[in-house]
Enzyme design. Structure first.
Site, PDB file in Angstrom:
ATOM      1  N   CYS A 184       0.788  -0.922   0.139  1.00 57.07           N
ATOM      2  CA  CYS A 184      -0.428   0.115  -0.219  1.00 57.07           C
ATOM      3  C   CYS A 184       0.906   0.974   0.447  1.00 57.07           C
ATOM      4  CB  CYS A 184      -1.004  -0.105   0.827  1.00 57.07           C
ATOM      5  SG  CYS A 184      -2.279   0.924   0.914  1.00 57.07           S
ATOM      6  N   HIS A 206      -3.994  -4.845   0.156  1.00 56.03           N
ATOM      7  CA  HIS A 206      -3.451  -5.450   1.278  1.00 56.03           C
ATOM      8  C   HIS A 206      -2.999  -7.030   1.523  1.00 56.03           C
ATOM      9  CE1 HIS A 206      -2.776  -1.304   3.291  1.00 56.03           C
ATOM     10  NE2 HIS A 206      -3.676  -1.434   3.082  1.00 56.03           N
ATOM     11  N   GLU A 227      -1.309  -8.867   3.155  1.00 55.11           N
ATOM     12  CA  GLU A 227      -1.747  -9.618   4.479  1.00 55.11           C
ATOM     13  C   GLU A 227      -2.719  -9.963   5.007  1.00 55.11           C
ATOM     14  OE1 GLU A 227      -1.329  -6.699   4.291  1.00 55.11           O
ATOM     15  OE2 GLU A 227      -1.512  -5.150   5.395  1.00 55.11           O
TER      16      GLU A 227
END
Ligand code: GLN
Length: 540
Positions: free
Chosen positions: A383, A510, A512
């Site tokens: 990001c 993102h 993650e």
């Protein structure tokens, strides 16, 4: 549907979220379909507007909900994909009650905490039940500590709800602390007794008590807690400090057979004991890796344990896949501004720049990205970290002096990162970013496409306002930057990468938020593999 409610007592930070998530893991491994959710008693509508100092990471769901980081644990510990229906705050409850009052829906009544606010909470429980007819067990964690004034309405709503759906369909689990008093050399049960007494005062008798403890829980203390908290001794469960990784938590709770206790209470005792081989295999890989890499995470909230939680977890998942311990070096980006990249991150095998907002530490991050590019150290920008890599490349390779994001410099001569038109008129900060999952096209022949494998479309979660400026795409590409993915609908840049570099990848989304213990995210996996190669070459 059966219901589990997890409350906490004595102190916060007990690992209540992990306890709840671990119960989810165990039940799922018994073949039960579970769904997890959290009730947060604070007045924010969602944690999206809270500082990481207040709240740690904001975890984003597929549908764009900005939620509590415990939902990250839930998604990593179980296979359920959660939605905005699974994180209810007092802010949402009151917002809804007041809107109904303004619409006149209470038909002239005095609107009160009980029954109107508690009804609102119960109606959410009923809605989630209706929307998920195939779920066997709904696990709800209640944020905060029993006795907090702001949690009272939730506890009262649960008490009523249990009566409505029948007590046999509900299991109350209370997580408490057993402090070890060094001077006395003893574990103390009194705080647990008092906390359970508080819960019983509110009309709830816990069925199971989970005791967080540094040491083990001996028979004497189990008996004492059982006697004074009015539960059977076998229902007093130890939750010990785990030695290596949070993924040991389900295995630890399994030692006292918590899943058995729960299914017995809920009349689901016919389910087989959990088949945990895959989970145990993963835990072993985390505990006994063959290799080691060092990765710098250069951010702004680096001293906080929880600000980049999902990133740290994703590195663990990818590490386990490569039989590698990922040693994380937490770097304050401002330290790179003060001391230079070589002094701060000169020794690492990979550099990760995570998401972030605001201009503190930005130039340090840009220096880190340049250092990684110049020295062929694997770089992963997430990001903001991707925007940083773009700015660095624009300035130092494409000859766009002073290039920047308009987030940090409104008057930059080269706004390579800028706001999209639709973001420009927005003044409210809550839930107004580009949020949630969107589809992107992956271009064949790129490093990213290679990592994702046999797909040409990906779905990733977003949380940002700014984008790579489409007016600069051509100039960046002419300078050698490769755009490996764009959003399917607007053509916005999703992934950038550099050829002729071991690993230099930036993602506007993102990744993650979609990494799981036995299914690391492909980009994290590629990053750790590159870091491993770097470590091996360094050592050679
Ligand atoms: N501040 C940047 C933006 O809003 C990046 C956000 C992030 O990293 N999550 O676009």
């Amino acid at each position: 549907m059966k219901y589990i409610f997890v409350t906490g007592g004595v102190v916060s930070s007990l690992g209540k979220g992990l306890a709840a998530a671990s119960i989810g893991t165990l039940l799922e491994h018994r073949g039960l379909k579970t769904l997890m959710q959290k009730f947060d008693p604070y007045l924010n509508v969602d944690p999206g507007t809270m500082s990481p100092y207040q709240h740690g990471e904001v975890y984003v769901l597929d549908d764009g909900a900005e939620t509590d980081l415990d939902l990250g644990h839930y998604e990593r510990f179980t296979s359920g994909v959660l939605s905005r229906m699974n994180n209810l705050t007092s802010g949402q409850v009151f917002d809804s009650v007041i809107k109904k009052e303004r619409r006149g829906e209470y038909l002239g009544k005095t609107v009160q905490f009980i029954p109107h606010v508690t009804d609102e909470i119960k109606s959410r429980m009923h809605k989630v039940t209706e929307d998920n007819p195939n779920v066997d067990v709904l696990i709800t964690e209640i944020g905060g500590t029993v006795g907090d004034m702001e949690g009272l309405l939730f506890i009262e709503a649960l008490r009523q709800f249990a009566l409505e759906v029948g007590k046999d369909n509900v299991c109350f689990i209370h997580v408490t602390l057993l402090p070890f008093i060094k001077a006395a050399g003893e574990v103390k049960t009194k705080p647990t007794q008092q906390s359970v007494a508080k819960l019983r005062e509110l009309g709830i008798q816990p069925d199971i008590i989970i005791c967080r403890t540094e040491a083990d829980l001996d028979e004497d203390n189990r008996r004492k807690i059982a006697m004074f908290c009015n539960v059977e001794k076998k229902n007093v469960v130890a939750f010990r400090d785990v030695a290596h990784t949070i993924y040991e938590c389900p295995l630890d709770l399994r030692r006292d057979k918590i899943d058995r206790l729960v299914v017995d209470k809920l009349g689901l005792g016919h389910t087989p004991s959990p088949a945990l081989e895959d989970w145990e295999y993963f835990v072993q890989r985390v505990i006994h890796p063959k290799h080691k890499v060092t990765i710098a995470v250069a951010g702004k909230y680096i001293e906080l344990q929880d600000a980049y939680k999902s990133i740290y977890e994703s590195l663990i998942h990818a590490g386990a896949q490569h039989d590698t311990k990922v040693q994380i070096v937490r770097v304050e980006a401002e330290a790179i501004e003060d001391h230079g990249a070589r002094a701060v991150i000169g020794e690492v095998d990979g550099i990760l720049v995570p998401g972030g907002f605001g201009d503190r530490g930005i130039e340090g991050k840009i220096t880190a990205a340049k250092y990684a590019r110049d020295n062929k150290i694997p770089y992963f920008g997430i990001c903001l970290g991707m925007q940083i890599a773009t700015i660095e490349y624009a300035r130092n390779i494409c000859g766009l002096a002073g290039a920047n994001s308009t987030e940090f410099d409104k008057n930059t001569p080269h706004p390579v990162i800028c706001l999209q038109e639709e973001q420009k008129g927005i003044h409210d900060l809550g839930a107004t970013m580009r949020l949630g999952s969107c589809e992107s096209i992956l271009f064949a022949g790129t490093i990213a496409a290679d990592l994702y494998g046999d797909v040409d479309r990906i779905h990733e979660r977003h949380r940002h306002r700014y984008e790579v400026n489409s007016d600069y795409q051509d100039r960046l590409q002419e300078g050698g930057l490769v755009i490996s993915s764009v959003s399917a609908h607007e053509g916005l840049v999703e992934i950038i990468e550099l050829p002729n570099h071991p690993f230099y990848v930036g993602a506007q989304f993102h990744p993650e938020f979609q990494s799981k213990p036995n299914h690391p995210h492909p980009l994290f996996s590629g990053f750790v593999a590159a870091a491993l190669k770097h470590a091996a070459e360094d050592g050679a």
